[in-house]
Motif scaffolding. Sequence first.
Motif, PDB file in Angstrom:
ATOM      1  N   ASN A 136       8.049  -6.643   1.587  1.00 35.22           N
ATOM      2  CA  ASN A 136       8.514  -5.565   2.450  1.00 35.22           C
ATOM      3  C   ASN A 136       7.294  -5.011   3.163  1.00 35.22           C
ATOM      4  O   ASN A 136       6.174  -5.545   3.012  1.00 35.22           O
ATOM      5  N   ASP A 137       7.452  -3.948   3.901  1.00 34.36           N
ATOM      6  CA  ASP A 137       6.297  -3.200   4.392  1.00 34.36           C
ATOM      7  C   ASP A 137       5.446  -2.821   3.170  1.00 34.36           C
ATOM      8  O   ASP A 137       5.983  -2.270   2.192  1.00 34.36           O
ATOM      9  N   PRO A 138       4.147  -3.155   3.159  1.00 28.79           N
ATOM     10  CA  PRO A 138       3.336  -2.888   1.957  1.00 28.79           C
ATOM     11  C   PRO A 138       3.401  -1.449   1.464  1.00 28.79           C
ATOM     12  O   PRO A 138       3.447  -1.203   0.249  1.00 28.79           O
ATOM     13  N   GLU A 139       3.409  -0.479   2.377  1.00 38.35           N
ATOM     14  CA  GLU A 139       3.497   0.915   1.949  1.00 38.35           C
ATOM     15  C   GLU A 139       4.832   1.196   1.262  1.00 38.35           C
ATOM     16  O   GLU A 139       4.914   1.990   0.326  1.00 38.35           O
ATOM     17  N   ALA A 140       5.883   0.536   1.738  1.00 34.84           N
ATOM     18  CA  ALA A 140       7.199   0.705   1.105  1.00 34.84           C
ATOM     19  C   ALA A 140       7.188   0.140  -0.306  1.00 34.84           C
ATOM     20  O   ALA A 140       7.759   0.736  -1.233  1.00 34.84           O
ATOM     21  N   MET A 141       6.550  -1.016  -0.489  1.00 32.17           N
ATOM     22  CA  MET A 141       6.487  -1.633  -1.811  1.00 32.17           C
ATOM     23  C   MET A 141       5.780  -0.721  -2.804  1.00 32.17           C
ATOM     24  O   MET A 141       6.234  -0.540  -3.944  1.00 32.17           O
ATOM     25  N   ILE A 142       4.669  -0.142  -2.379  1.00 35.73           N
ATOM     26  CA  ILE A 142       3.925   0.761  -3.261  1.00 35.73           C
ATOM     27  C   ILE A 142       4.726   2.027  -3.520  1.00 35.73           C
ATOM     28  O   ILE A 142       4.818   2.508  -4.657  1.00 35.73           O
ATOM     29  N   LEU A 165       1.176 -10.752  -0.855  1.00 35.96           N
ATOM     30  CA  LEU A 165      -0.097 -10.787  -1.574  1.00 35.96           C
ATOM     31  C   LEU A 165      -1.254 -11.102  -0.638  1.00 35.96           C
ATOM     32  O   LEU A 165      -2.372 -10.619  -0.823  1.00 35.96           O
ATOM     33  N   ALA A 166      -0.974 -11.917   0.372  1.00 38.43           N
ATOM     34  CA  ALA A 166      -2.044 -12.360   1.268  1.00 38.43           C
ATOM     35  C   ALA A 166      -2.593 -11.240   2.137  1.00 38.43           C
ATOM     36  O   ALA A 166      -3.724 -11.331   2.635  1.00 38.43           O
ATOM     37  N   VAL A 167      -1.823 -10.162   2.333  1.00 37.49           N
ATOM     38  CA  VAL A 167      -2.261  -9.109   3.246  1.00 37.49           C
ATOM     39  C   VAL A 167      -2.564  -7.791   2.533  1.00 37.49           C
ATOM     40  O   VAL A 167      -2.938  -6.816   3.185  1.00 37.49           O
ATOM     41  N   MET A 168      -2.408  -7.771   1.228  1.00 35.78           N
ATOM     42  CA  MET A 168      -2.632  -6.528   0.486  1.00 35.78           C
ATOM     43  C   MET A 168      -3.982  -6.558  -0.229  1.00 35.78           C
ATOM     44  O   MET A 168      -4.445  -7.615  -0.663  1.00 35.78           O
ATOM     45  N   GLY A 169      -4.602  -5.401  -0.334  1.00 34.11           N
ATOM     46  CA  GLY A 169      -5.897  -5.294  -0.985  1.00 34.11           C
ATOM     47  C   GLY A 169      -5.775  -5.160  -2.494  1.00 34.11           C
ATOM     48  O   GLY A 169      -4.676  -5.065  -3.046  1.00 34.11           O
ATOM     49  N   ARG A 170      -6.912  -5.133  -3.172  1.00 34.85           N
ATOM     50  CA  ARG A 170      -6.946  -5.110  -4.639  1.00 34.85           C
ATOM     51  C   ARG A 170      -6.173  -3.930  -5.222  1.00 34.85           C
ATOM     52  O   ARG A 170      -5.325  -4.103  -6.103  1.00 34.85           O
ATOM     53  N   ILE A 177      -2.582 -13.859  -7.315  1.00 30.81           N
ATOM     54  CA  ILE A 177      -2.457 -12.499  -7.832  1.00 30.81           C
ATOM     55  C   ILE A 177      -3.609 -12.162  -8.781  1.00 30.81           C
ATOM     56  O   ILE A 177      -4.042 -11.013  -8.868  1.00 30.81           O
ATOM     57  N   GLN A 178      -4.144 -13.179  -9.461  1.00 31.12           N
ATOM     58  CA  GLN A 178      -5.315 -12.948 -10.302  1.00 31.12           C
ATOM     59  C   GLN A 178      -6.541 -12.670  -9.429  1.00 31.12           C
ATOM     60  O   GLN A 178      -7.350 -11.787  -9.735  1.00 31.12           O
ATOM     61  N   GLU A 179      -6.658 -13.423  -8.334  1.00 30.38           N
ATOM     62  CA  GLU A 179      -7.787 -13.215  -7.433  1.00 30.38           C
ATOM     63  C   GLU A 179      -7.706 -11.844  -6.759  1.00 30.38           C
ATOM     64  O   GLU A 179      -8.707 -11.130  -6.649  1.00 30.38           O
ATOM     65  N   ARG A 180      -6.487 -11.445  -6.356  1.00 33.56           N
ATOM     66  CA  ARG A 180      -6.314 -10.176  -5.661  1.00 33.56           C
ATOM     67  C   ARG A 180      -6.553  -8.976  -6.585  1.00 33.56           C
ATOM     68  O   ARG A 180      -7.153  -7.980  -6.177  1.00 33.56           O
ATOM     69  N   THR A 181      -6.085  -9.050  -7.822  1.00 33.49           N
ATOM     70  CA  THR A 181      -6.235  -7.916  -8.738  1.00 33.49           C
ATOM     71  C   THR A 181      -7.591  -7.887  -9.420  1.00 33.49           C
ATOM     72  O   THR A 181      -8.059  -6.827  -9.853  1.00 33.49           O
TER      73      THR A 181
END
Length: 327
Positions: A147-153, A174-179, A202-206
């Motif tokens: 979804n819109d990343p802000e909506a997901m959070i 996942l590709a566009v969201m930060g850690r 997801i391991q790389e991102r977190t």
Amino acid sequence: MRIAVTGSIATDHLMVFPGRFTEQLIAGSLDKVSLSFLVEELEIRRGGVAANIAFGLGRLGLGPYLVGAVGTDFADYQVWLKENGVDTDSVHVSESLHTARFVCTTDADHNQIGSFYAGAMREARTIDLLPVHKRSGGLDLVVISPNDPEAMIRHTRECTALGLRFAADPSQQLAVMGREEVRALLDRPAYLFTNEYESVLIQERTGWTEQQILGRVGTWVTTRGADGVHLERAGLRPLDIPSVPPAGRIEPTGAGDAFRAGFLAATAWGLGLQRAAQLGSTLATTVLETTGTQPEELKGAELTARAGGTYGAEAAAGLAPYLAAAG
């Protein structure tokens, strides 16, 4: 069980390229790519991850609540979803933006190149889950899909504040969201859905290891295409479920969404993780064999027979009473 599915609602433009993308790429010149593919087929279909999952749940008799943002061009799509058992009364309609669009080309090796126009989906960040929770009489599970990343959070935090169980399905976002954004999505979800590539991403991102992520989620569900499904829970032996082999030509778009619908339906019925993965895989293969992501025909008897053909008579007998609702 009352399930709300949040995320994208879109129109899919699906094309087929008879060649191979890899044959068009020139080693040493990938820093300047300008390619055009002459496609042979075009299908315009209803899509969007949340809508696809909700459609599957609706056809299986779960009556899900769809939560997302669309444009004024959503009217015909809305009628279709309602006819298939989806509650769309919590969908936000933008006054200025079009419903999201997904444009995807699939080659002869089933590789895909896709583009996504968010459009009205950007306004999903304004949606509050509390009215949905109250209107439903109390949600039992919220699916937080791409979804819109802000909506997901926002929806993740709302679930935590309201004490609602939720499933995290970040997928392509996942590709566009930060850690810190991705870490925020893993605030004790009951389920985490990824495919095999996303399980590494997801391991790389977190910055967390597999075991650290397992310590923060209930059940981690990893789809592996033809290699089936891998289920893990901290402290328990992993469970691997084979896929249902497709018959004939396949179109991969939407198969993962169908898996989630089948999996969540079976867990809502209290059938356990093994049966949930079996139904999810059966529904995924049914969509895999269909152009588009929402089959016009989805019959319970055929799903039961298909599951029995791969997983045996016991699995078919366990699913049959519940799949009767699918027609």
